[in-house]
Scaffold this motif. Sequence first.
Motif, PDB file in Angstrom:
ATOM      1  N   VAL A 150      -1.788   4.808   1.213  1.00 40.88           N
ATOM      2  CA  VAL A 150      -2.204   5.992   1.969  1.00 40.88           C
ATOM      3  C   VAL A 150      -1.812   7.271   1.245  1.00 40.88           C
ATOM      4  O   VAL A 150      -2.626   8.202   1.101  1.00 40.88           O
ATOM      5  N   TRP A 151      -0.566   7.338   0.773  1.00 41.96           N
ATOM      6  CA  TRP A 151      -0.123   8.544   0.088  1.00 41.96           C
ATOM      7  C   TRP A 151      -0.813   8.714  -1.261  1.00 41.96           C
ATOM      8  O   TRP A 151      -1.062   9.845  -1.697  1.00 41.96           O
ATOM      9  N   SER A 152      -1.139   7.629  -1.933  1.00 45.02           N
ATOM     10  CA  SER A 152      -1.859   7.720  -3.206  1.00 45.02           C
ATOM     11  C   SER A 152      -3.251   8.307  -2.994  1.00 45.02           C
ATOM     12  O   SER A 152      -3.709   9.156  -3.765  1.00 45.02           O
ATOM     13  N   ILE A 153      -3.930   7.836  -1.950  1.00 38.59           N
ATOM     14  CA  ILE A 153      -5.264   8.369  -1.648  1.00 38.59           C
ATOM     15  C   ILE A 153      -5.171   9.837  -1.252  1.00 38.59           C
ATOM     16  O   ILE A 153      -5.977  10.668  -1.694  1.00 38.59           O
ATOM     17  N   ALA A 154      -4.181  10.176  -0.433  1.00 37.05           N
ATOM     18  CA  ALA A 154      -4.024  11.563   0.000  1.00 37.05           C
ATOM     19  C   ALA A 154      -3.785  12.493  -1.191  1.00 37.05           C
ATOM     20  O   ALA A 154      -4.407  13.564  -1.293  1.00 37.05           O
ATOM     21  N   SER A 171      -2.814  -1.447  -5.190  1.00 36.67           N
ATOM     22  CA  SER A 171      -1.938  -1.816  -4.079  1.00 36.67           C
ATOM     23  C   SER A 171      -2.197  -3.230  -3.576  1.00 36.67           C
ATOM     24  O   SER A 171      -1.257  -3.962  -3.229  1.00 36.67           O
ATOM     25  N   ARG A 172      -3.478  -3.618  -3.502  1.00 41.99           N
ATOM     26  CA  ARG A 172      -3.819  -4.896  -2.863  1.00 41.99           C
ATOM     27  C   ARG A 172      -4.104  -6.024  -3.853  1.00 41.99           C
ATOM     28  O   ARG A 172      -3.940  -7.195  -3.533  1.00 41.99           O
ATOM     29  N   ALA A 221       0.260  -4.885   0.844  1.00 39.48           N
ATOM     30  CA  ALA A 221       1.306  -4.482  -0.087  1.00 39.48           C
ATOM     31  C   ALA A 221       2.674  -4.751   0.521  1.00 39.48           C
ATOM     32  O   ALA A 221       2.898  -4.528   1.712  1.00 39.48           O
ATOM     33  N   THR A 222       3.582  -5.257  -0.305  1.00 37.37           N
ATOM     34  CA  THR A 222       4.939  -5.543   0.163  1.00 37.37           C
ATOM     35  C   THR A 222       5.908  -4.442  -0.207  1.00 37.37           C
ATOM     36  O   THR A 222       7.092  -4.524   0.119  1.00 37.37           O
ATOM     37  N   HIS A 223       5.426  -3.436  -0.911  1.00 39.03           N
ATOM     38  CA  HIS A 223       6.294  -2.328  -1.300  1.00 39.03           C
ATOM     39  C   HIS A 223       5.450  -1.056  -1.372  1.00 39.03           C
ATOM     40  O   HIS A 223       4.239  -1.095  -1.224  1.00 39.03           O
ATOM     41  N   GLY A 224       6.114   0.051  -1.593  1.00 38.12           N
ATOM     42  CA  GLY A 224       5.409   1.326  -1.691  1.00 38.12           C
ATOM     43  C   GLY A 224       5.772   2.244  -0.553  1.00 38.12           C
ATOM     44  O   GLY A 224       5.804   1.826   0.610  1.00 38.12           O
ATOM     45  N   GLY A 225       6.068   3.458  -0.878  1.00 41.17           N
ATOM     46  CA  GLY A 225       6.433   4.439   0.131  1.00 41.17           C
ATOM     47  C   GLY A 225       6.030   5.817  -0.332  1.00 41.17           C
ATOM     48  O   GLY A 225       4.967   5.989  -0.931  1.00 41.17           O
TER      49      GLY A 225
END
Length: 483
Positions: A67-71, A267-268, A199-203
């Motif tokens: 989500v933050w990458s797309i934003a 991510s996926r 995704a199991t990680h990412g923030g």
Amino acid sequence: MSARTTPQTLPPPQPSGAIETRSIDYVPEAERHGKVWQQGPFWFLGNFQPFTVAIGLIGPGLGLSLVWSIAAGVLGILFGTFFMAFHASQGPWLGLPQMIQSRAQFGYRGVVVALAGTLFTFLGFNVVDTVIIDGGMKGIFGWNATVVGLVITVIAALLAIYGHDWLHRAFRVLFWLSLPLWIVLTIAVVSGHAGGKPATHGGFTLVVFMIQFTAAASYNITYAPYVSDYSRYLPRRTSTLRIVASVFWGASGSAIWLIALGAWMASRLGSTDPLIGIRDAGDHVLSGFGGVLAVLTVLALVATMGLNAYSAMLTVLTGVASVRDFHPTRRARIITIVVLAAVWAVIGIWMITNMSAALNNALLIMLYLLAPWTAVNLIDYFFVRRGHYAVTHLFRPDGIYGAWAWRGLVAYFAGLLSSVPFAVLSFYTGSAAKALSGVDISFAVSMVVAGGVYWMLTRSLDVTAEEPAVAESEQALAAGSAA
């Protein structure tokens, strides 16, 4: 003024299908053709290729959530395209390549300073494009990277040699071929039929968010020196609002779309290569579909390489003509493009193997070099001279713009130097950037400084004194067009 550098005395237009006659010279009104709406699909296709997907891989690859990458990608693209699109209005009104018009800000000879940055951009894109295609085609089909690199270089060079109209034709065909396939893949992604796992990680971290934002912003800001090259054949009275809007939706729409898909692939699917990510996602929809989409996407990128080569040729010829009496013949354009193709092929095929590092560093350096230029150029066009230029004087070292225009040069270097403390590269981090925990805001600083300095310095510029030269130029161009 030498007859060899007078815009309206250069060769007549070429017959349909032949190598373009015009290069860095003025395009008379009688030769203008094309429609404003075509600019949208043209720039849409320009970003409808794997380089754009690769930008979407950056954020997730550094730990940013989907989500933050797309934003970050969306905001960056909107920011960069805003400045890029306004340059499009200069092409129809002035009938010139972008960097010839920059002589008004930097001088007949002084423009070589800005040309260095634009040439690095054009060649940098083609080097990274070659690395992306070579690695992707080898990974998907096992094709020999050297052979692939040489074939795509030849195709891109031929498109650039034949020029403006052939590039527009190729882009239109590839747009309509690509669009349905990307729609199918996107529907599959949204409906869960393109594979992948949660995704199991990412923030969220501000540093990575800004890295993704900056990469996206630089992507379309670095198109700014191109835009007039491909709008200069439009009728002069083309609406500024319409052409800016057409370029904006085209260049931003496809970029946002594919950056979002790239972020999803990273991510996926865990993708680190854009073409392999496209293949993997597509093959989940239908066996073999991913390979077809990857090949078509490569063709779009090769066409874009032709775009880069064409503008690089215009840059080189502008530079040569700025330091010596020079007639831009077809032979000169062919030789220039062949030499440029050899340079990017050697670097892209044999000297660079790390696509991610090459992409990140190239985009940032392009942004550092071009951000102050775009600020100076747009301030001059929209707020200082307000589109009133003596076109014929842009071809004269003794014209009203001078050989070295100190205001533009001082503003450009002020912007460039101001960005250094805020810059963040793989091999250098500025002191101000360190204080900001590695957040790179150098492009914003340089644009504000360059634009502000130029605005202040031009307060002493008497633009009304240029009006007789502008009127004389308009008469000369009208007479030349009617001849």
